[in-house]
Design an enzyme around this catalytic site. Sequence first.
Site, PDB file in Angstrom:
ATOM      1  N   LYS A  87       0.898  -1.285  -0.069  1.00 12.68           N
ATOM      2  CA  LYS A  87       0.065   0.188  -0.081  1.00 12.68           C
ATOM      3  C   LYS A  87       0.854   1.240  -0.006  1.00 12.68           C
ATOM      4  O   LYS A  87       0.663   1.990  -0.826  1.00 12.68           O
ATOM      5  CB  LYS A  87      -0.858   0.071   1.109  1.00 12.68           C
ATOM      6  CG  LYS A  87      -1.878  -1.208   1.227  1.00 12.68           C
ATOM      7  CD  LYS A  87      -2.988  -1.197   2.350  1.00 12.68           C
ATOM      8  CE  LYS A  87      -2.479  -1.717   3.621  1.00 12.68           C
ATOM      9  NZ  LYS A  87      -1.753  -2.986   3.718  1.00 12.68           N
ATOM     10  N   THR A  88       1.811   1.224   0.876  1.00 11.99           N
ATOM     11  CA  THR A  88       2.662   2.283   1.029  1.00 11.99           C
ATOM     12  C   THR A  88       3.364   2.667  -0.521  1.00 11.99           C
ATOM     13  O   THR A  88       3.725   3.642  -0.800  1.00 11.99           O
ATOM     14  CB  THR A  88       3.774   2.203   2.171  1.00 11.99           C
ATOM     15  OG1 THR A  88       3.196   2.109   3.158  1.00 11.99           O
ATOM     16  CG2 THR A  88       4.716   3.685   2.461  1.00 11.99           C
ATOM     17  N   ASP A 132      -1.126   5.969   6.952  1.00 15.42           N
ATOM     18  CA  ASP A 132      -1.362   4.543   7.275  1.00 15.42           C
ATOM     19  C   ASP A 132      -2.282   4.417   8.477  1.00 15.42           C
ATOM     20  O   ASP A 132      -2.473   5.368   9.164  1.00 15.42           O
ATOM     21  CB  ASP A 132      -0.042   3.984   7.687  1.00 15.42           C
ATOM     22  CG  ASP A 132       0.358   2.576   7.187  1.00 15.42           C
ATOM     23  OD1 ASP A 132      -0.741   2.195   6.537  1.00 15.42           O
ATOM     24  OD2 ASP A 132       1.315   2.063   7.469  1.00 15.42           O
ATOM     25  N   THR A 181      -5.979  -1.827   7.431  1.00 14.06           N
ATOM     26  CA  THR A 181      -6.158  -3.215   7.362  1.00 14.06           C
ATOM     27  C   THR A 181      -7.596  -3.685   7.728  1.00 14.06           C
ATOM     28  O   THR A 181      -7.923  -4.882   7.648  1.00 14.06           O
ATOM     29  CB  THR A 181      -5.233  -3.987   8.137  1.00 14.06           C
ATOM     30  OG1 THR A 181      -5.435  -3.328   9.588  1.00 14.06           O
ATOM     31  CG2 THR A 181      -3.672  -3.762   8.122  1.00 14.06           C
ATOM     32  N   ARG A 240       6.323  -8.293   1.619  1.00 16.45           N
ATOM     33  CA  ARG A 240       7.397  -8.050   2.664  1.00 16.45           C
ATOM     34  C   ARG A 240       8.056  -9.295   3.253  1.00 16.45           C
ATOM     35  O   ARG A 240       9.153  -9.498   3.655  1.00 16.45           O
ATOM     36  CB  ARG A 240       6.572  -7.232   3.665  1.00 16.45           C
ATOM     37  CG  ARG A 240       7.546  -6.839   4.938  1.00 16.45           C
ATOM     38  CD  ARG A 240       6.824  -5.954   5.800  1.00 16.45           C
ATOM     39  NE  ARG A 240       6.983  -4.533   5.470  1.00 16.45           N
ATOM     40  CZ  ARG A 240       5.921  -3.802   5.441  1.00 16.45           C
ATOM     41  NH1 ARG A 240       4.663  -4.306   6.275  1.00 16.45           N
ATOM     42  NH2 ARG A 240       5.628  -2.668   4.977  1.00 16.45           N
TER      43      ARG A 240
HETATM   44  P1  ADP Z   1       2.452  -2.063   3.115  1.00 19.04           P
HETATM   45  O1  ADP Z   1       2.007  -0.445   2.871  1.00 19.04           O
HETATM   46  O2  ADP Z   1       0.917  -2.628   2.485  1.00 19.04           O
HETATM   47  O3  ADP Z   1       2.243  -2.646   4.533  1.00 19.04           O
HETATM   48  P2  ADP Z   1       4.440  -1.796   1.549  1.00 19.04           P
HETATM   49  O4  ADP Z   1       4.204  -0.896   0.502  1.00 19.04           O
HETATM   50  O5  ADP Z   1       5.133  -1.273   2.902  1.00 19.04           O
HETATM   51  O6  ADP Z   1       3.367  -2.561   2.186  1.00 19.04           O
HETATM   52  O7  ADP Z   1       5.316  -3.043   1.085  1.00 19.04           O
HETATM   53  C1  ADP Z   1       6.122  -3.889   1.665  1.00 19.04           C
HETATM   54  C2  ADP Z   1       7.423  -4.140   0.912  1.00 19.04           C
HETATM   55  O8  ADP Z   1       6.917  -5.063  -0.182  1.00 19.04           O
HETATM   56  C3  ADP Z   1       7.950  -3.041  -0.101  1.00 19.04           C
HETATM   57  O9  ADP Z   1       9.321  -2.598   0.522  1.00 19.04           O
HETATM   58  C4  ADP Z   1       8.366  -3.636  -1.250  1.00 19.04           C
HETATM   59  O10 ADP Z   1       9.783  -3.732  -1.392  1.00 19.04           O
HETATM   60  C5  ADP Z   1       7.538  -4.791  -1.259  1.00 19.04           C
HETATM   61  N1  ADP Z   1       6.520  -4.794  -2.301  1.00 19.04           N
HETATM   62  C6  ADP Z   1       5.203  -4.672  -2.211  1.00 19.04           C
HETATM   63  N2  ADP Z   1       4.334  -4.522  -3.064  1.00 19.04           N
HETATM   64  C7  ADP Z   1       5.535  -4.895  -4.012  1.00 19.04           C
HETATM   65  C8  ADP Z   1       4.997  -5.268  -5.487  1.00 19.04           C
HETATM   66  N3  ADP Z   1       3.920  -5.519  -5.833  1.00 19.04           N
HETATM   67  N4  ADP Z   1       6.054  -5.589  -6.222  1.00 19.04           N
HETATM   68  C9  ADP Z   1       7.456  -5.672  -5.711  1.00 19.04           C
HETATM   69  N5  ADP Z   1       7.677  -5.643  -4.314  1.00 19.04           N
HETATM   70  C10 ADP Z   1       6.652  -5.293  -3.592  1.00 19.04           C
END
Ligand code: ADP
Length: 366
Positions: A87-88, A132, A181, A240
């Site tokens: 998401k981030t 977030d 979430t 992640r």
């Molecule tokens: P969330 O905000 O949903 O908790 P993040 O955006 O921080 O998740 O993603 C976590 C890690 O996973 C990131 O550092 C990235 O390297 C990896 N990641 C997430 N989505 C992808 C994707 N679609 N393709 C490649 N790597 C991804």
Amino acid sequence: MAIKRTGKSGEKNVGDTARPDLLTPQITAAEAPNPEGNEEGLRPKTLQDYIGQSSLKAVLGIAIAAAKNRQEAMDHLLLYGPPGLGKTTLALILAQEMGVSCKITAAPALERPRDITGLLIGLQPGDILFIDEIHRLNRLTEELLYPAMEDYRLDITMGKGNSAKIRSLPLPRFTLIGATTKVGALTSPLRDRFGLIQRLQFYDLDELQQIILRTAQLLKTAITPNGARAIASRSRGTPRIANRLLKRVRDYAQVKQQTEIGAELAAEALDVYQVDQQGLDWTDRLVLQTLIDQFQGGPAGLEALAAATGEDSRTIEEVYEPYLLQIGYLSRTPRGRIATRAAYEHLGLVAPQRMEQLPLFETDLG
Ligand code: ADP
């Protein structure tokens, strides 16, 4: 594009609801943004590099193109789904694609009204504000967001009691991206102010394999396609976790003086870290085993299950449960959680006859 992080620690909350262990989908302190990069360095930077989530990417591609065409800020966007699904990363990519700055914060860091007003006042036209855990906003902060989102206006109360006056300040057009979430925990006035509400899905094996191969390249680690697949199959559908497991397997390979990660080596390493073939760790197994042993397979209420396992109920609900639901080991019914036949089989147990009559499982995260 500038990325600004705000909040008390200068970054989003780290491992807030869970122990920072190997299979926790939340970011751990070691992965948090720091001068050496870590997770930040692994994030894809463009929509094209962002693997998977094809229907979501299609929707966002249209939203970006339309906003650019009209030379306006994109509509407010709500992203929901379990942690670690990207998401981030998506918010940062959208900022990059729109050529604007992205300010990142998390609801728990917005304690006082002046936390959010400070952020809003600092926005430039078109900027993205990423919040977030948006379901955890307090009421005052949330109420300040309503006119800001709807009319690009900040209503500030001056003075107290009978002499209090509301002053309105105009804000530039901006895009709020909320991540959560638990979409069901958002109030409807807040939810209704998002023009786009999109869910992120768990990733399939092929997508996780691609993510691992890409990360291995960035980490300058040699890995075979089968090695990447072996790690992918234990990554709980979560990028992640995939990246984290890759790093641990890389350590193992180094200690074993292996120059390339193959399927066998990956499996061997993950066995050592006690990540089983479905990507479950001992807490997942404890939750299932407790449900089976102490509640005859369920239904059991979340609080009762938390008390019996000694885990925090929010951690069970937000961290362990989504994946157990996804792979069909757990089902959620109005009367509580139930261990499915697949869960019995995974633990090497025989499911009781009455399981045939149980309702189908549902995977709604709300
Ligand atoms: P969330 O905000 O949903 O908790 P993040 O955006 O921080 O998740 O993603 C976590 C890690 O996973 C990131 O550092 C990235 O390297 C990896 N990641 C997430 N989505 C992808 C994707 N679609 N393709 C490649 N790597 C991804």
